[in-house]
Design a protein around this motif. Structure first.
Motif, PDB file in Angstrom:
ATOM      1  N   VAL A 252      -7.158 -36.041  25.919  1.00  0.00           N
ATOM      2  CA  VAL A 252      -5.875 -35.207  24.943  1.00  0.00           C
ATOM      3  C   VAL A 252      -5.026 -34.289  25.941  1.00  0.00           C
ATOM      4  O   VAL A 252      -3.850 -34.161  25.867  1.00  0.00           O
ATOM      5  N   THR A 253      -5.711 -33.766  26.970  1.00  0.00           N
ATOM      6  CA  THR A 253      -5.079 -33.202  28.138  1.00  0.00           C
ATOM      7  C   THR A 253      -4.001 -33.782  28.654  1.00  0.00           C
ATOM      8  O   THR A 253      -2.746 -33.283  29.021  1.00  0.00           O
ATOM      9  N   ALA A 254      -4.610 -35.088  28.997  1.00  0.00           N
ATOM     10  CA  ALA A 254      -3.513 -35.947  29.790  1.00  0.00           C
ATOM     11  C   ALA A 254      -2.395 -36.388  29.003  1.00  0.00           C
ATOM     12  O   ALA A 254      -1.263 -36.311  29.464  1.00  0.00           O
ATOM     13  N   LEU A 255      -2.659 -36.541  27.720  1.00  0.00           N
ATOM     14  CA  LEU A 255      -1.626 -36.931  26.844  1.00  0.00           C
ATOM     15  C   LEU A 255      -0.639 -35.729  26.456  1.00  0.00           C
ATOM     16  O   LEU A 255       0.540 -36.018  26.429  1.00  0.00           O
ATOM     17  N   SER A 256      -1.372 -34.706  26.401  1.00  0.00           N
ATOM     18  CA  SER A 256      -0.572 -33.333  26.238  1.00  0.00           C
ATOM     19  C   SER A 256       0.757 -33.085  27.372  1.00  0.00           C
ATOM     20  O   SER A 256       1.633 -32.800  27.107  1.00  0.00           O
ATOM     21  N   MET A 257      -0.173 -33.208  28.484  1.00  0.00           N
ATOM     22  CA  MET A 257       0.748 -33.197  29.734  1.00  0.00           C
ATOM     23  C   MET A 257       1.806 -34.010  29.929  1.00  0.00           C
ATOM     24  O   MET A 257       2.910 -33.960  30.351  1.00  0.00           O
ATOM     25  N   ALA A 258       1.303 -35.399  29.660  1.00  0.00           N
ATOM     26  CA  ALA A 258       2.343 -36.486  29.747  1.00  0.00           C
ATOM     27  C   ALA A 258       3.471 -36.222  28.592  1.00  0.00           C
ATOM     28  O   ALA A 258       4.746 -36.455  29.003  1.00  0.00           O
ATOM     29  N   TRP A 259       3.145 -35.694  27.493  1.00  0.00           N
ATOM     30  CA  TRP A 259       3.907 -35.486  26.564  1.00  0.00           C
ATOM     31  C   TRP A 259       5.043 -34.417  26.877  1.00  0.00           C
ATOM     32  O   TRP A 259       6.200 -34.391  26.716  1.00  0.00           O
ATOM     33  N   TYR A 260       4.311 -33.215  27.508  1.00  0.00           N
ATOM     34  CA  TYR A 260       5.134 -32.420  27.637  1.00  0.00           C
ATOM     35  C   TYR A 260       5.975 -32.431  28.951  1.00  0.00           C
ATOM     36  O   TYR A 260       7.252 -32.302  29.052  1.00  0.00           O
ATOM     37  N   GLY A 261       5.507 -33.282  29.875  1.00  0.00           N
ATOM     38  CA  GLY A 261       6.358 -33.750  31.202  1.00  0.00           C
ATOM     39  C   GLY A 261       7.244 -34.541  30.643  1.00  0.00           C
ATOM     40  O   GLY A 261       8.705 -34.439  31.105  1.00  0.00           O
ATOM     41  N   GLN A 262       7.009 -35.673  29.619  1.00  0.00           N
ATOM     42  CA  GLN A 262       8.230 -36.520  29.188  1.00  0.00           C
ATOM     43  C   GLN A 262       9.385 -35.769  28.437  1.00  0.00           C
ATOM     44  O   GLN A 262      10.652 -35.903  28.758  1.00  0.00           O
TER      45      GLN A 262
ATOM     46  N   ARG B  62       9.781 -32.598  29.105  1.00  0.00           N
ATOM     47  CA  ARG B  62      10.418 -31.705  30.051  1.00  0.00           C
ATOM     48  C   ARG B  62      11.740 -32.563  30.860  1.00  0.00           C
ATOM     49  O   ARG B  62      12.758 -32.122  31.191  1.00  0.00           O
ATOM     50  N   VAL B  63      11.196 -33.937  31.187  1.00  0.00           N
ATOM     51  CA  VAL B  63      12.109 -34.701  31.426  1.00  0.00           C
ATOM     52  C   VAL B  63      13.197 -34.973  30.752  1.00  0.00           C
ATOM     53  O   VAL B  63      14.547 -35.069  31.340  1.00  0.00           O
ATOM     54  N   ARG B  64      12.965 -35.250  29.309  1.00  0.00           N
ATOM     55  CA  ARG B  64      14.332 -35.298  28.739  1.00  0.00           C
ATOM     56  C   ARG B  64      15.152 -34.176  28.727  1.00  0.00           C
ATOM     57  O   ARG B  64      16.419 -34.360  28.492  1.00  0.00           O
ATOM     58  N   THR B  65      14.521 -32.985  28.503  1.00  0.00           N
ATOM     59  CA  THR B  65      15.261 -31.748  28.550  1.00  0.00           C
ATOM     60  C   THR B  65      16.186 -31.831  29.714  1.00  0.00           C
ATOM     61  O   THR B  65      17.441 -31.377  29.805  1.00  0.00           O
ATOM     62  N   LEU B  66      15.401 -31.934  31.018  1.00  0.00           N
ATOM     63  CA  LEU B  66      16.388 -31.835  32.198  1.00  0.00           C
ATOM     64  C   LEU B  66      17.583 -33.179  32.238  1.00  0.00           C
ATOM     65  O   LEU B  66      18.401 -32.767  32.628  1.00  0.00           O
ATOM     66  N   GLU B  67      16.941 -34.165  31.835  1.00  0.00           N
ATOM     67  CA  GLU B  67      18.042 -35.185  31.665  1.00  0.00           C
ATOM     68  C   GLU B  67      19.287 -34.722  30.832  1.00  0.00           C
ATOM     69  O   GLU B  67      20.452 -35.198  31.183  1.00  0.00           O
ATOM     70  N   GLN B  68      18.907 -34.339  29.656  1.00  0.00           N
ATOM     71  CA  GLN B  68      19.820 -33.656  28.632  1.00  0.00           C
ATOM     72  C   GLN B  68      20.933 -32.797  29.434  1.00  0.00           C
ATOM     73  O   GLN B  68      22.037 -32.548  29.490  1.00  0.00           O
ATOM     74  N   GLU B  69      20.057 -31.696  30.288  1.00  0.00           N
ATOM     75  CA  GLU B  69      20.678 -30.845  30.843  1.00  0.00           C
ATOM     76  C   GLU B  69      21.594 -31.111  32.238  1.00  0.00           C
ATOM     77  O   GLU B  69      22.629 -31.052  32.205  1.00  0.00           O
ATOM     78  N   LEU B  70      21.028 -32.327  32.735  1.00  0.00           N
ATOM     79  CA  LEU B  70      21.842 -32.959  33.699  1.00  0.00           C
ATOM     80  C   LEU B  70      23.228 -33.695  33.153  1.00  0.00           C
ATOM     81  O   LEU B  70      24.073 -33.668  33.958  1.00  0.00           O
ATOM     82  N   VAL B  71      22.709 -34.569  32.077  1.00  0.00           N
ATOM     83  CA  VAL B  71      23.815 -35.279  31.720  1.00  0.00           C
ATOM     84  C   VAL B  71      25.132 -33.989  31.234  1.00  0.00           C
ATOM     85  O   VAL B  71      26.261 -34.336  31.528  1.00  0.00           O
TER      86      VAL B  71
END
Length: 340
Positions: free
Chosen positions: A9-19, A21-30
């Motif tokens: 669960v922690t790994a999935l939470s971290m993966a979801w949070y990381g993903q 976060r990545v999407r947010t960063l990608e949107q910000e970058l775009v």
């Protein structure tokens, strides 16, 4: 199992949070990429506008510089033209003044009067004063020196001398000679009128006696007049006169007319010589006229004294007085014309 589940669960939470976060960063970058692209486009547009403005400014500066260079060249040409006109005006003025002074010199040589030269120098000084050019100041100083030198010379006044000679010629006819001239001789020889009255014969009466007495008185007066006329005639036969000049004794009374005419011709020749500036000839004629007056005219007479004084006053004035040349002025004009 629980631990593995928690880890998963922690790994999935971290993966979801990381993903996420990545999407947010990608949107910000775009979004930033889009902003950067817009800014780049705007910057390109601004750069293009700045480049166009720079080209316009360069063109305007180039045009301004060309016009400035053209104006500078025109100004230089204008200054050169003004200086050329100023030099030409000064040169024309110098040449004109030089020609006027030389013409005045010729008039002075012809007339013998310093008036034309004085007038020319004064006119030249007035013209230079109106121009007020510093480089022409030496010319004005030279004119002032020459003007003082010309004014200091005493020149014979030909007009007044001619009037004096005319007056002397008039006095020649009025001044008496040392010998009896024909006019006075004719007056001396003029017969006197003598009236002789005769009486009629008849018987004496008181009226006739009174008339006889009147006739006797008139006869005595007539005899007295006749005797005085006879005595005057006798005195004219012998005339004693003191003559200091022996040559005056050789002059016959009838020759007095020719003496006066010759003397007037001498004075006329002296007058013509003065008018033609032949002062030596005038001096010779005046000396001859003075000698004739001293030798043949009555010195005690008032007219002769006036004639002698008049001639003696003319002699010292009828002399050549050279008018000095304005060499300083001519030299200064030559220097000014040469541009030095």
């Amino acid at each position: 199992m629980l631990l593995l589940l928690l880890v998963s669960v922690t790994a999935l939470s971290m993966a979801w949070y990381g993903q996420r976060r990545v999407r947010t960063l990608e949107q910000e970058l775009v979004r930033r990429q889009q902003d950067s692209a817009g800014q780049a486009t705007e910057a390109q547009l601004l750069a293009k506008q700045a480049q166009e403005l720079s080209r316009d400014a360069v063109a305007k500066v180039t045009l301004t510089e060309s016009r400035l260079a053209e104006i500078t060249a025109q100004r230089g040409q204008l200054e050169e033209l003004i200086q050329s006109l100023s030099r030409a005006r000064d040169e024309n003025l110098v040449v004109d003044i030089d020609a006027g002074i030389r013409v005045a010199l010729q008039q002075t040589a012809i007339t013998g009067s310093a008036a034309p030269l004085v007038a020319a120098l004064k006119a030249a000084d007035e013209r230079l004063a109106r121009v007020s050019q510093p480089r022409l100041e030496p010319v004005r100083r030279a004119i002032a020196r020459d003007l003082d030198r010309v004014k200091a010379v005493s020149v014979a006044d030909i007009a007044s001398l001619a009037i004096k000679l005319d007056e002397a010629a008039r006095l020649v006819d009025e001044a008496p000679l040392q010998v009896l001239d024909p006019q006075r001789l004719a007056e001396a020889k003029a017969p006197r009128a003598v009236v002789v009255r005769g009486g009629a014969g008849g018987t004496a009466s008181p009226a006739s006696a009174a008339a006889s007495a009147t006739r006797v008185g008139g006869l005595r007066a007539e005899l007295s007049d006749w005797w005085q006329g006879l005595w005057a005639e006798a005195r004219n036969l012998l005339r004693v006169t003191r003559i200091d000049q022996p040559q005056a004794m050789l002059l016959a009374p009838e020759q007095g007319f020719f003496l006066r005419e010759n003397l007037k011709l001498r004075l006329l020749n002296a007058r013509l010589a003065l008018m033609s500036r032949q002062f030596d000839t005038a001096q010779s004629d005046l000396q001859a006229a003075l000698a004739a007056v001293d030798n043949y005219f009555d010195r005690s007479a008032r007219k002769t004294q006036l004639l002698t004084e008049l001639l003696r006053g003319v002699v010292p004035q009828a002399r050549q007085a050279g008018v000095p040349r304005p060499d300083d002025t001519l030299a200064a004009l030559t220097t000014a014309a040469a541009g030095r």
